[in-house]
Structures are given as structure tokens and as C-alpha cells.
Write a protein that holds these residues in place. Structure first.
Motif, PDB file in Angstrom:
ATOM      1  N   GLU A  92       0.868  -1.179   0.000  1.00 17.64           N
ATOM      2  CA  GLU A  92       0.000   0.000   0.000  1.00 17.64           C
ATOM      3  C   GLU A  92       0.903   1.227   0.000  1.00 17.64           C
ATOM      4  O   GLU A  92       1.625   1.471   0.971  1.00 17.64           O
ATOM      5  CB  GLU A  92      -0.932   0.012   1.207  1.00 17.64           C
ATOM      6  N   LEU A  93       0.902   1.953  -1.090  1.00 19.95           N
ATOM      7  CA  LEU A  93       1.809   3.100  -1.232  1.00 19.95           C
ATOM      8  C   LEU A  93       1.521   4.143  -0.159  1.00 19.95           C
ATOM      9  O   LEU A  93       0.372   4.537   0.041  1.00 19.95           O
ATOM     10  CB  LEU A  93       1.665   3.714  -2.622  1.00 19.95           C
ATOM     11  N   GLY A  94       2.578   4.574   0.495  1.00 22.52           N
ATOM     12  CA  GLY A  94       2.430   5.564   1.556  1.00 22.52           C
ATOM     13  C   GLY A  94       2.511   4.968   2.944  1.00 22.52           C
ATOM     14  O   GLY A  94       2.658   5.690   3.926  1.00 22.52           O
ATOM     15  N   LYS A  95       2.452   3.631   3.041  1.00 23.55           N
ATOM     16  CA  LYS A  95       2.494   2.962   4.353  1.00 23.55           C
ATOM     17  C   LYS A  95       3.914   2.579   4.760  1.00 23.55           C
ATOM     18  O   LYS A  95       4.140   2.052   5.841  1.00 23.55           O
ATOM     19  CB  LYS A  95       1.627   1.697   4.331  1.00 23.55           C
ATOM     20  N   ARG A  96       4.882   2.800   3.891  1.00 22.72           N
ATOM     21  CA  ARG A  96       6.296   2.537   4.176  1.00 22.72           C
ATOM     22  C   ARG A  96       6.558   1.078   4.553  1.00 22.72           C
ATOM     23  O   ARG A  96       7.311   0.790   5.478  1.00 22.72           O
ATOM     24  CB  ARG A  96       6.793   3.462   5.292  1.00 22.72           C
ATOM     25  N   THR A  97       5.925   0.178   3.816  1.00 20.61           N
ATOM     26  CA  THR A  97       6.155  -1.246   4.067  1.00 20.61           C
ATOM     27  C   THR A  97       7.370  -1.765   3.303  1.00 20.61           C
ATOM     28  O   THR A  97       7.806  -2.886   3.541  1.00 20.61           O
ATOM     29  CB  THR A  97       4.909  -2.070   3.657  1.00 20.61           C
ATOM     30  N   VAL A  98       7.888  -0.959   2.374  1.00 22.08           N
ATOM     31  CA  VAL A  98       9.114  -1.303   1.654  1.00 22.08           C
ATOM     32  C   VAL A  98      10.060  -0.110   1.760  1.00 22.08           C
ATOM     33  O   VAL A  98       9.677   0.957   2.253  1.00 22.08           O
ATOM     34  CB  VAL A  98       8.840  -1.634   0.161  1.00 22.08           C
ATOM     35  N   ILE A  99      11.290  -0.283   1.293  1.00 17.04           N
ATOM     36  CA  ILE A  99      12.265   0.818   1.382  1.00 17.04           C
ATOM     37  C   ILE A  99      11.749   2.031   0.596  1.00 17.04           C
ATOM     38  O   ILE A  99      11.053   1.877  -0.413  1.00 17.04           O
ATOM     39  CB  ILE A  99      13.659   0.385   0.876  1.00 17.04           C
TER      40      ILE A  99
END
Length: 204
Positions: A92-99
């Protein structure tokens, strides 16, 4: 003298601009569907397959070489990780689940698109790296295929934008209510203690 100052200012501005450009992810489109009208934005949910292909140790100079050479002369060709043998990764873009660099690279893509993203170290794992696989100051390269794209509804967008603000506004109110409750409780306990003392003195 004025000309010298002007030239120094121009050189400083140019250097700063080049550094700023080099510090952004470099995104190349490998494959793009014929119809690509729905582009991803912050808040959208993507399912992706990724292959963390290569790694490069670099600072400013290294990123310049990567941007000028699509073959990536500094890349060592090592596959760090891939999702191809697993279910797609849901982001989910914006949730900072990836770098951060990978998330930035996935804004503005469409379903079915394949990209190659070269990410500078400060938008990946920075100076510390991710031992033992990724050393410090390493830029990363990913090949990503967007399997599906789900855009958030206006209601979801409103909830995502407004709910955190409402929570922030409620925190002082809740703290105030807790403080008021504790204050009233402490005032109510004082007369009870006085009554208990009076009863003891009467018994004596």
C-alpha cells in the motif's frame, strides 16, 4: 570580481542540482501495456513480483555511472531476493512497508508494467546496510512487475487523510479528561481521609 562570484554561484547551483538528481531513484520502463490510463498514486494498493537483481557499492560517482550506463558496469549480477517463487508482494503506497526508494519508484506505474529501479543507498538501507546480504552505502536494483493495481475510493482517501488528524486532535482532549478525572479523584479522597482521622480521634 563580479564575474568570478557569478561563476562560483553557477557552479555551486549546478553541482547541487546534479547531486539532487543523482540522489533520486533511476526508473527504466522494461515493458508497458498498450493501455496505461490508470496510474498508481499514494494510497493505492499494488500486487507486485520483484527480483532484487544486483547490487552496487557507490556514492555520487557510482550513481552517475549507473545513470549513464544502462548495462550497469558496477553491478555484480547477484540475485539477492525474488518473489517469483512466492505469492505477489502486496504494497500500500504511503504505508512505508518497503524501502523508500522502491515505494517512490512505484508511483506513476500501471497494471502490467515492468520497471527496473536503481535506488541510491540513502533511499535503501543507508550506511548501515542490511548485513550480511547488503553492505553499507550500497545502491540497490530491482526489476518489478505490477500484477494488479487497486486505487483507493474517495471515502478511503478521506479516512486515510482525515483519521490521523482526528486522532491527533483527540489526544490532548483525552489527556485533559484523564487529568480532570485524577484531579477530582484526589479531591474526593482528601475529605474521606479527614473523616477517618476524626473517627479515630473520637474513639480515643
Amino acid at each position: 570580481m563580479k564575474n568570478l562570484v557569478f561563476l562560483l554561484l553557477v557552479a555551486a547551483f549546478t553541482g547541487a542540482a546534479a547531486e539532487e538528481t543523482a540522489e533520486e531513484p533511476i526508473v527504466e520502463t522494461l515493458e508497458r501495456p498498450e493501455t496505461c490510463s490508470l496510474l498508481s498514486r499514494m494510497g493505492d494498493t499494488l500486487q507486485i513480483h520483484y527480483t532484487h537483481l544486483k547490487m552496487v557499492h557507490c556514492g555520487q560517482k557510482g550513481m552517475d555511472m549507473v545513470s549513464n550506463n544502462s548495462q550497469g558496469r558496477l553491478m555484480d549480477g547477484k540475485v539477492i531476493d525474488t518473489s517469483l517463487s512466492r505469492d505477489p508482494l502486496v504494497i500500500e503506497l504511503g504505508k512505508r512497508t518497503v524501502i523508500p526508494g522502491l515505494e517512490q519508484s512505484l508511483v506513476g506505474v500501471c497494471e502490467g508494467q515492468k520497471i527496473k529501479a536503481t535506488i541510491p543507498s540513502h533511499l535503501a538501507y543507508g550506511k548501515k546496510g542490511y548485513p550480511p546480504t547488503i553492505p553499507g552505502d550500497a545502491a540497490l536494483q530491482f526489476e518489478v512487475e505490477v500484477i494488479s493495481l487497486s486505487q483507493q475510493t474517495p471515502m478511503q482517501k478521506m479516512i486515510n487523510d482525515v483519521f490521523p488528524l482526528v486522532c491527533l486532535a483527540l489526544v490532548p482532549t483525552l489527556l485533559g479528561l484523564v487529568g480532570l478525572y485524577l484531579y477530582k479523584k484526589s479531591i474526593a479522597q482528601k475529605p474521606n481521609k479527614k473523616k477517618a482521622k476524626d473517627k479515630k480521634s473520637k474513639k480515643k
